[in-house]
Design a protein around this motif. Structure first.
Motif, PDB file in Angstrom:
ATOM      1  N   ALA A  99       0.834  -1.207   0.000  1.00  0.00           N
ATOM      2  CA  ALA A  99       0.000   0.000   0.000  1.00  0.00           C
ATOM      3  C   ALA A  99       0.866   1.253   0.000  1.00  0.00           C
ATOM      4  O   ALA A  99       0.590   2.230  -0.712  1.00  0.00           O
ATOM      5  CB  ALA A  99      -0.933   0.003   1.212  1.00  0.00           C
TER       6      ALA A  99
ATOM      7  N   THR B 116      -3.967   8.734  -0.654  1.00  0.00           N
ATOM      8  CA  THR B 116      -4.476   7.615   0.140  1.00  0.00           C
ATOM      9  C   THR B 116      -5.163   6.610  -0.779  1.00  0.00           C
ATOM     10  O   THR B 116      -5.546   6.930  -1.900  1.00  0.00           O
ATOM     11  CB  THR B 116      -5.482   8.087   1.206  1.00  0.00           C
ATOM     12  OG1 THR B 116      -6.577   8.762   0.561  1.00  0.00           O
ATOM     13  CG2 THR B 116      -4.824   9.032   2.198  1.00  0.00           C
TER      14      THR B 116
ATOM     15  N   ARG C 285     -10.736   1.416   0.194  1.00  0.00           N
ATOM     16  CA  ARG C 285     -10.778   0.083   0.811  1.00  0.00           C
ATOM     17  C   ARG C 285     -10.372  -1.018  -0.169  1.00  0.00           C
ATOM     18  O   ARG C 285      -9.577  -1.906   0.185  1.00  0.00           O
ATOM     19  CB  ARG C 285     -12.166  -0.197   1.383  1.00  0.00           C
ATOM     20  CG  ARG C 285     -12.194  -1.370   2.379  1.00  0.00           C
ATOM     21  CD  ARG C 285     -13.607  -1.626   2.881  1.00  0.00           C
ATOM     22  NE  ARG C 285     -14.254  -0.392   3.256  1.00  0.00           N
ATOM     23  CZ  ARG C 285     -15.561  -0.168   3.142  1.00  0.00           C
ATOM     24  NH1 ARG C 285     -16.351  -1.101   2.652  1.00  0.00           N
ATOM     25  NH2 ARG C 285     -16.084   0.985   3.520  1.00  0.00           N
TER      26      ARG C 285
ATOM     27  N   GLN D 232      -6.603  -0.931  -0.461  1.00  0.00           N
ATOM     28  CA  GLN D 232      -5.940  -1.466   0.735  1.00  0.00           C
ATOM     29  C   GLN D 232      -6.006  -2.985   0.769  1.00  0.00           C
ATOM     30  O   GLN D 232      -5.024  -3.665   1.104  1.00  0.00           O
ATOM     31  CB  GLN D 232      -6.622  -0.893   1.989  1.00  0.00           C
ATOM     32  CG  GLN D 232      -6.408   0.596   2.207  1.00  0.00           C
ATOM     33  CD  GLN D 232      -5.119   0.884   2.962  1.00  0.00           C
ATOM     34  OE1 GLN D 232      -4.167   0.129   2.892  1.00  0.00           O
ATOM     35  NE2 GLN D 232      -5.097   1.994   3.670  1.00  0.00           N
ATOM     36  N   ASN D 233      -7.172  -3.524   0.417  1.00  0.00           N
ATOM     37  CA  ASN D 233      -7.319  -4.979   0.478  1.00  0.00           C
ATOM     38  C   ASN D 233      -6.502  -5.680  -0.603  1.00  0.00           C
ATOM     39  O   ASN D 233      -5.942  -6.761  -0.368  1.00  0.00           O
ATOM     40  CB  ASN D 233      -8.800  -5.355   0.361  1.00  0.00           C
ATOM     41  CG  ASN D 233      -9.583  -4.994   1.615  1.00  0.00           C
ATOM     42  OD1 ASN D 233      -9.011  -4.920   2.706  1.00  0.00           O
ATOM     43  ND2 ASN D 233     -10.874  -4.750   1.480  1.00  0.00           N
TER      44      ASN D 233
ATOM     45  N   ARG E 257      -7.297  -7.312   6.388  1.00  0.00           N
ATOM     46  CA  ARG E 257      -8.225  -6.553   5.554  1.00  0.00           C
ATOM     47  C   ARG E 257      -8.539  -5.199   6.186  1.00  0.00           C
ATOM     48  O   ARG E 257      -8.517  -5.042   7.406  1.00  0.00           O
ATOM     49  CB  ARG E 257      -9.525  -7.332   5.344  1.00  0.00           C
ATOM     50  CG  ARG E 257      -9.342  -8.584   4.488  1.00  0.00           C
ATOM     51  CD  ARG E 257     -10.677  -9.298   4.261  1.00  0.00           C
ATOM     52  NE  ARG E 257     -11.638  -8.454   3.567  1.00  0.00           N
ATOM     53  CZ  ARG E 257     -11.683  -8.266   2.243  1.00  0.00           C
ATOM     54  NH1 ARG E 257     -10.779  -8.869   1.473  1.00  0.00           N
ATOM     55  NH2 ARG E 257     -12.591  -7.498   1.701  1.00  0.00           N
ATOM     56  N   ALA E 258      -8.798  -4.235   5.331  1.00  0.00           N
ATOM     57  CA  ALA E 258      -9.121  -2.889   5.802  1.00  0.00           C
ATOM     58  C   ALA E 258     -10.496  -2.874   6.452  1.00  0.00           C
ATOM     59  O   ALA E 258     -11.412  -3.597   6.035  1.00  0.00           O
ATOM     60  CB  ALA E 258      -9.093  -1.913   4.630  1.00  0.00           C
TER      61      ALA E 258
ATOM     62  N   VAL F 142     -12.151   2.751   6.459  1.00  0.00           N
ATOM     63  CA  VAL F 142     -11.468   3.155   5.225  1.00  0.00           C
ATOM     64  C   VAL F 142     -12.529   3.355   4.148  1.00  0.00           C
ATOM     65  O   VAL F 142     -13.309   2.439   3.873  1.00  0.00           O
ATOM     66  CB  VAL F 142     -10.451   2.086   4.776  1.00  0.00           C
ATOM     67  CG1 VAL F 142      -9.781   2.501   3.472  1.00  0.00           C
ATOM     68  CG2 VAL F 142      -9.418   1.854   5.867  1.00  0.00           C
TER      69      VAL F 142
END
Length: 465
Positions: A133, A287, A290, A293-294, A325-326, A330
């Protein structure tokens, strides 16, 4: 006086060579600048940092990878790797350390040539690995200031393709992911050449109260006394915030193809680093949503597997590559800069370029007076020798046109640059398009001035030799 650190049977053999191959956005610039700042100490302790300058290392790496042939790097890069290899093979100290993140791009045949060029030296490979990430966020903003036009959402899409399918990456976003984060490919490329015991994976700390923990891990692999290297580089390397990164991406579309050296000198060094870099602390950071991030967590799992099953030397902690996991905190949607944020960044860029152009014009006018030529004869004096200044964590001067151009977004198929920009700006205020045009107009004024000034400096430097 005999070198005390050498055993007698090693005085006629090259010192062990450590190739730090990256990856990008894994603290490479921090490590390189720290070693450069302590070059004298390292030299006294028996360690060689090869090359007279960072430019030598960049060009030699392009030469070794054969990635300069389609760009203005070609003439300058030819033969550089052989000269660098000779220097490394001639060293009889404790070790040689060559750190260059482009090496992680190497295909098997290029890696084989590199190892073969180092003769009977004991060669180790160091790969620094960081949470996906963090690399994804850093790579997107870094590529935006290196000419890329790929939106962040498409880079996340590229990560999904890499995670969910096997085979060669086929789109530009997939290639960008593979080049920066293809750790399984890097392991498969280099381990058969040096052996698992000489392939060292150093994880970048996910968090640590010790700001030098990465350096200590890295130095420990080589045998460097980390505490001896107390100097720190005064250069800063700020990541651009979300608005400035998106502004650079849109400007790349508006600008279109230009000489690579002109781009690096004016767009990357002047606009992105010197001007927009000053406001990095004032902007929202890049940023992931979700899904991003996953996907990053899933790819971290693949990295862990590649590291553990290959039997390579792990220095650090696999927990630095989180696989959880997020949470619902998020956002599911990807954040984008507001129109107001983009216009603030554009105003800053415009003001900075206007001031820079005024300064360049003054310097060039003085130069013309000193050297006795006029503006009419200045055309053609521009310097197009490759600018390989080390100003990013992973200078993405790829030296290949395979990664420039369309990002393989189906919505962009068949669109020229003007139509592409119109599509991407259709939900934004018209003032943004006007601002892009104004900024690119200033960029085109700055490019020949910068080239002329660089040519004069190069000429003066040669005359002084």
């Amino acid at each position: 006086m005999a070198l005390r650190w050498l055993d007698r049977d090693r005085r006629d053999r090259p010192a062990p060579i450590y190739l730090h191959i990256g990856g990008p956005s894994t603290g490479t610039t921090y490590l390189q600048r720290l070693m450069a700042a302590n070059a004298d100490v390292l030299s006294r302790d028996g360690y060689l940092l090869p090359g007279e300058s960072w430019r030598d290392v960049v060009l030699a790496t392009h030469d070794a990878l054969n990635t300069a042939k389609k760009t203005d790097l070609a003439a300058a890069a030819g033969g550089r790797w052989d000269r660098l290899a000779e220097e490394m093979l001639a060293h009889r100290g404790k070790a040689t350390v060559l750190s260059m993140e482009f090496l992680c791009w190497a295909k098997p045949e290029a890696a084989e040539r590199i190892i073969a060029s180092l003769g009977d030296a004991e060669v180790h490979v160091i790969l620094t690995v960081r949470d996906t990430a963090a690399v994804l966020r850093s790579q997107w903003q870094t590529n935006c200031r290196n000419g890329a036009e790929v939106p962040l959402r498409r880079l996340i899409w590229g990560l999904r393709q890499v995670v969910e399918k096997d085979g060669q990456p086929s789109s530009r976003p997939e290639r960008m992911i593979d080049r920066a984060m293809g750790v399984p490919r890097m392991v498969d490329t280099w381990v058969p050449l040096v052996g698992a015991e000489r392939f060292h994976v150093v994880t970048v700390p996910l968090s640590s109260p010790d700001p030098d923990l990465l350096w200590k891990r890295f130095a420990g692999v080589i045998g460097i006394n980390a505490g001896r290297c107390r100097e720190r580089s005064v250069e800063s390397n700020p990541s651009l915030g979300l608005p400035s990164s998106e502004l650079m991406r849109l400007l790349n579309i508006e600008l279109g193809p230009v000489n690579r050296t002109d781009y690096l000198r004016t767009m990357k060094s002047l606009l992105a680093r010197d001007i927009l870099g000053e406001r990095a602390s004032q902007e929202r950071k890049v940023t992931l949503n979700r899904p991003g991030q996953n996907l990053s967590a899933r790819w971290n799992g693949r990295l862990r597997t590649a590291i553990t099953t290959s039997g390579v030397d792990l220095v650090g902690d696999l927990d630095d590559l989180p696989v959880g996991r997020a949470g619902k905190d998020v956002p599911a949607e990807l954040e984008a800069p507001t129109d107001e944020e983009l216009l603030f960044a554009a105003a800053w860029a415009r003001k900075g370029l206007e001031e820079a152009i005024a300064s360049l014009e003054e310097k060039v006018a003085q130069l013309r007076e000193e050297q006795g030529y006029d503006a009419a004869s200045a055309e053609g004096r521009g310097d197009h020798s490759p600018d390989t200044s080390h100003d990013t964590d992973d200078t993405d001067d790829q030296g290949s046109d395979e990664d420039h151009g369309s990002d393989d977004d189906p919505e962009d198929a068949g669109l020229d640059r003007n139509a592409l920009l119109e599509r991407q700006l259709k939900d934004r205020t018209p003032e943004i398009r006007l601002a892009l045009t104004e900024i690119i107009g200033l960029v085109r004024r700055a490019m020949p001035l910068g080239a002329e000034l660089a040519a004069a400096r190069t000429s003066a430097s040669r005359s002084a030799r």
